[in-house]
Each structure stands twice: as structure tokens, then as C-alpha cells.
Design an enzyme around this catalytic site. Sequence first.
Site, PDB file in Angstrom:
ATOM      1  N   GLY A 105      -3.726   5.743   9.746  1.00 55.51           N
ATOM      2  CA  GLY A 105      -4.045   6.565  10.898  1.00 55.51           C
ATOM      3  C   GLY A 105      -4.783   5.677  11.878  1.00 55.51           C
ATOM      4  O   GLY A 105      -4.722   4.460  11.775  1.00 55.51           O
ATOM      5  N   SER A 158      -6.513   0.649   7.010  1.00 56.43           N
ATOM      6  CA  SER A 158      -5.719  -0.111   7.968  1.00 56.43           C
ATOM      7  C   SER A 158      -4.904   0.829   8.835  1.00 56.43           C
ATOM      8  O   SER A 158      -4.923   2.046   8.639  1.00 56.43           O
ATOM      9  CB  SER A 158      -4.796  -1.073   7.230  1.00 56.43           C
ATOM     10  OG  SER A 158      -3.758  -0.344   6.604  1.00 56.43           O
ATOM     11  N   LYS A 159      -4.190   0.248   9.775  1.00 62.31           N
ATOM     12  CA  LYS A 159      -3.449   1.051  10.747  1.00 62.31           C
ATOM     13  C   LYS A 159      -2.582   2.124  10.107  1.00 62.31           C
ATOM     14  O   LYS A 159      -2.416   3.206  10.633  1.00 62.31           O
ATOM     15  CB  LYS A 159      -2.556   0.157  11.619  1.00 62.31           C
ATOM     16  CG  LYS A 159      -3.286  -0.871  12.411  1.00 62.31           C
ATOM     17  CD  LYS A 159      -3.076  -2.263  11.846  1.00 62.31           C
ATOM     18  CE  LYS A 159      -4.357  -2.805  11.232  1.00 62.31           C
ATOM     19  NZ  LYS A 159      -4.230  -3.878  10.286  1.00 62.31           N
ATOM     20  N   ARG A 160      -1.998   1.798   8.967  1.00 58.59           N
ATOM     21  CA  ARG A 160      -1.076   2.762   8.366  1.00 58.59           C
ATOM     22  C   ARG A 160      -1.778   4.021   7.848  1.00 58.59           C
ATOM     23  O   ARG A 160      -1.132   4.991   7.464  1.00 58.59           O
ATOM     24  CB  ARG A 160      -0.250   2.106   7.255  1.00 58.59           C
ATOM     25  CG  ARG A 160      -1.062   1.352   6.234  1.00 58.59           C
ATOM     26  CD  ARG A 160      -0.163   0.631   5.246  1.00 58.59           C
ATOM     27  NE  ARG A 160       0.867   1.511   4.700  1.00 58.59           N
ATOM     28  CZ  ARG A 160       2.172   1.241   4.727  1.00 58.59           C
ATOM     29  NH1 ARG A 160       2.580   0.115   5.230  1.00 58.59           N
ATOM     30  NH2 ARG A 160       3.037   2.081   4.201  1.00 58.59           N
TER      31      ARG A 160
END
Length: 492
Positions: free
Chosen positions: A257, A253-255
Site C-alpha cells: 500500500g 514496501s510499496k506492495r
Amino acid sequence: MTEPIRVRIAPSPTGTVHLGLARTSLFNWAYARRLGGTFVLRIEDTDRTRSTAESETAILEGLGWLGIQWDEGPDVGGPHAPYRQSERVERHLAVAEQLRAAGHAYRCFCSAERLEEVRAEQQARQETPRYDRHCRDLDPAEAAARAEAGEAFTLRFRVPEGVCTFQDLVRGEVTIQNVEVDDWIMVRQGASPTYNFVVVCDDADMQITHVLRGEEHLVNTPKQLLLYRALDLAPPQFGHLPLMLGQNRKKLSKRDGSVSLDDYIALGYPKKAILNFLCLQGWALDGETEVFSMAQMVAAFDLKDVSKGGSIFDFEKFHWMAGEYLREESVEELADHCASHVVAAGLMTADELAERREWYLRVVAQEQERIRLYSELPARIRFYFEAHDAVTWDPKAEKGARKRGDAAGTLRDYAAWVSGQDLSNPAALGEASKAWVGEQGKQIPELFQPLRCALTGLPGGPDLFEVMVLLGPEAVAARLRAGAARFGVEPA
RNA sequence: GGCCCCCUCGUCUAGUCAGGCCUAGGACACCAGGUUUUCAUCCUGGCGACAGGGGUUCAAAUCCCCUGGGGGUCACCA
């Protein structure tokens, strides 16, 4: 068994192309190509509040950029159009009514509030939250009357007793008891069909034979299988691909990268590197070959070889692979791929790039083995564009140069000598310079280190004499003069 | 927590379906050396894994069972 293979991807237009979607698309595409099948792209915009036209465009463009060509889709059309689910609701609702009339679905008048209460109670009792089937056995006539009177309702699937077993193309036999399956909502209040329902309608209507999707859909499969059964249709084969994981071993997921394809395109990852690396997430060509073409992949692709376990996305290896492909490009290709980054960095305008094409190509050629991404070029060639007396000196470069005796003096002497030299042939200039160093009774590094620092300010880089030729006589003279002056005073 | 899925070097994986060819192969990363004016590239070498425990067998990474660990999913999202 000889029926033609038809696979599909069904992205929901609620964002850009996620790496997971790109990987799933790639596998579907490869599977279709390998078996001479058809690859369908269908837009899953059942959630009208989150779906946007911009996102649909972004997804089509992103996937198109990768070169994963779909044979049927909202933009290219096809025999099963429309390929946008929002345009198929009439059909969906007709099927829903058919299912309701046959007793496979029933109206549920429970309010969202009541459902929330039931869920809360179940959770308090440590039970699995699920619909309590409150409206399941409502008298059909009564239900019809209430609906007629305008009372809001959803349509739920009446899950039968029994068990669902299927052969997953990747995992083998999977069995789930029907009692574990909720009486899920097929049509929301307001007559809007939900994903698990329309996906079956559309896959059936589009004659999809193989559904290859992420493992997060594994638990949805019984719901869909039961629906095929209620509809008296032969279900497609299912294959659940392993998830791509972040460092925390959870779904990427976005967290973790950048997870958007667009980000990698913007960073200048070569297209082939992205494709190749995505293939490696859950599949291997032969266990030995890491770098391979899409043609090789298509020729060898088999779902039997897809791994079952999720894979942690290795950004470092991805970066390495980018370099492998970048180095394979011709100088012209590389120069073109880097052009937008050079312009964006404010180093040259598009016009200048065209005017000084030959010069630019030589510069790029010098850097090809030192960068891995197109976006890494500007930082490496910035020195060419700096003022001669204000070249940015990397501390490491300066330190290394100052260790080599009288840097200022060496540079002044060299400047005097080189001003009489021909600055057009790098190899000859290099030989002559080395000879000069010998005549001076100095060691090579005594000249080269300060020279590199004065010219480029960088601790490493291409052949110094190539750089001098590219810089030109005036720039070289000016930078040697400025460099000698700077080395003449102690660093602050 | 229920259900489902998964488990080979730090990471991606080959080998598992058809047990011996595996003192487990490749790649990234890391370390060392070589090449180079430097950096990078390139070359050579090194480090490093069958989750644990039982069982079946002449033989198990490969088959069976148990334990452990990880993940997915439990929406009027998809």
C-alpha cells in the site's frame, strides 16, 4: 556520562519520506528532546547515481511538515557543517588513506567480474558469499606500484580476528564473530567512499553519541564498531528499532500500500494522527492510552520501552486514529484542511470558498463526525452542487425510500406545505415537519426517507433540516418536485 | 543455506528487566444492544492470546534449556 546527547538521522536522497524514515526520525527526535540533546539531520548521498536534489528537498519538506525539527542540518547549518556527505569526501578519503597507511585497510585490484565468479562458486558450494581476501596479503610496495601505474582498485577494510560485542540499547547484548564479517569495501574504484565507511567518519566527526536506526542495520554494526576500533575512537551507543512490517510480515514496501508520507498527506490524514500512529509502531505510552500528544510522548519516551519485535502496519487502525484527530479540530481548522480537496474535486473554487465562508463552515460542521480524512469531504457534500433534477441517488437510499409507502405523493404534499414555511431555523422546521407528519396520519420514516433521498441522494447524512436550510428554499422546492417525479415512475 | 534478531488476542500492545497484585489489562477490527429521522458520533456488553515441550521454584507470561515459527542480512545500495 554527562556528555551531551547527540543523535542523527541520515536519509539517502533517493526518494520521498518513507514511513520507516518518518518513524526513525520521530524516535530520534523524541530521544533528543527527552534528554535535552541535539538532533542532527545529515544527507547520505554517497551513491551519486541515485541521489537527487529533488529527493533531498522532498525529504526536508516532508520531515519539516511533520514538525520534527532538527537542530543541525544542510539547510540550517551547524558547527559540524557540511551536513551533506558528498561535500565531505575529502575528509573521508584522508581518513581512508590514514587507515591504509596504518594497515587497517588494503588495496584490492580484483575486477567486478572476478568477484562475481568467486561469489558464484561459493554459492554453488552452498557457502556464504564473501570476499576471498585475494588481495589481502599483497605486498604493499607492489600494490602501491600497481596503483601508481593507474590500475583500478578498491580499498577494503582488513577485518581482524576476534569478536564484536556491544550493548544494543533496545535488544541488550549482541555478539558477532569477526570471521562472519566480510573484508568490505570502504572506497570504490574511482575514489568514492561507501556508506559503512562514511557513516562512521561522519558520526565520529559530528560527535554522535547514540545511533538509533532500523533493525536492518544490526548486521552492519560490527563493521562500524571495528572501524571505530581501528580509528581508536570511542563508538556511539547503538539502538536498533524494530521493523515496520506489511501484511506478509516482511519489511513494509510499496506492495503493501502507500508507504510514502506524501501519500498520507495527500489523502488528508491529520498531521497529529500520523505522528501519533507512528509512535505506536514499536512504542506505547502506558499500554492504555492510544491517543496522545507529542509533548506526552517526549516526556515519557525511553528506549527501554521500545519493543524488539517488528510490527505489522495496521492501516485500519491508522484510519481510525485519523478520525479521532479530525474530530478534535475546530470547524475552522477542518474547513481549511479540507479546502484543497473541495477545490480539487471541482466543487468550489478558492474564491467561492472565501465568498461563501459562512455557508461552507456550516456544511463542514455537519460532516465532521462522518469523515475520517480531509479527502473524504467532497464525496459527502457533492450533492449540494448537483443539478436539482439530476441528483445522484444511491441505490440504497432510493430502495429505502420506496419502501415507505407512496413516496411521490408524500413528497408532493410535503412540498406544498413546506413552501409556506420559514427555511432559516433548522430546529423549528424539524419540529413543524414532525407535527405535519402526525397530522397526515403518517409515520416519521414515511416522510424522512424519501425526503433525504430527494434532497441528498444519500442513505445517511446530517440532520435533514440543517441540509434544507443550507440548500435554500428554491433548491428544496426544485428537488422535492424532481424527487416526486422520479418516485412516480418505477425504477428501471 | 551461514550469521544475527525476534515470538502475549486476527492486528498494535501492557505485563517480562526486580517470579506471586494476571481466572493476562487497553486499543483497532468484528459481533450484539442502547441513543438518533437516517448515517456517523457516542455509550454498554461480547468475542479473542502468554508458539510448543522440558526444567528451576511453594509459585512462571515472567528465570534456564531444547524444539518450532517468523524476520533481517549476506552488493564497488544505503
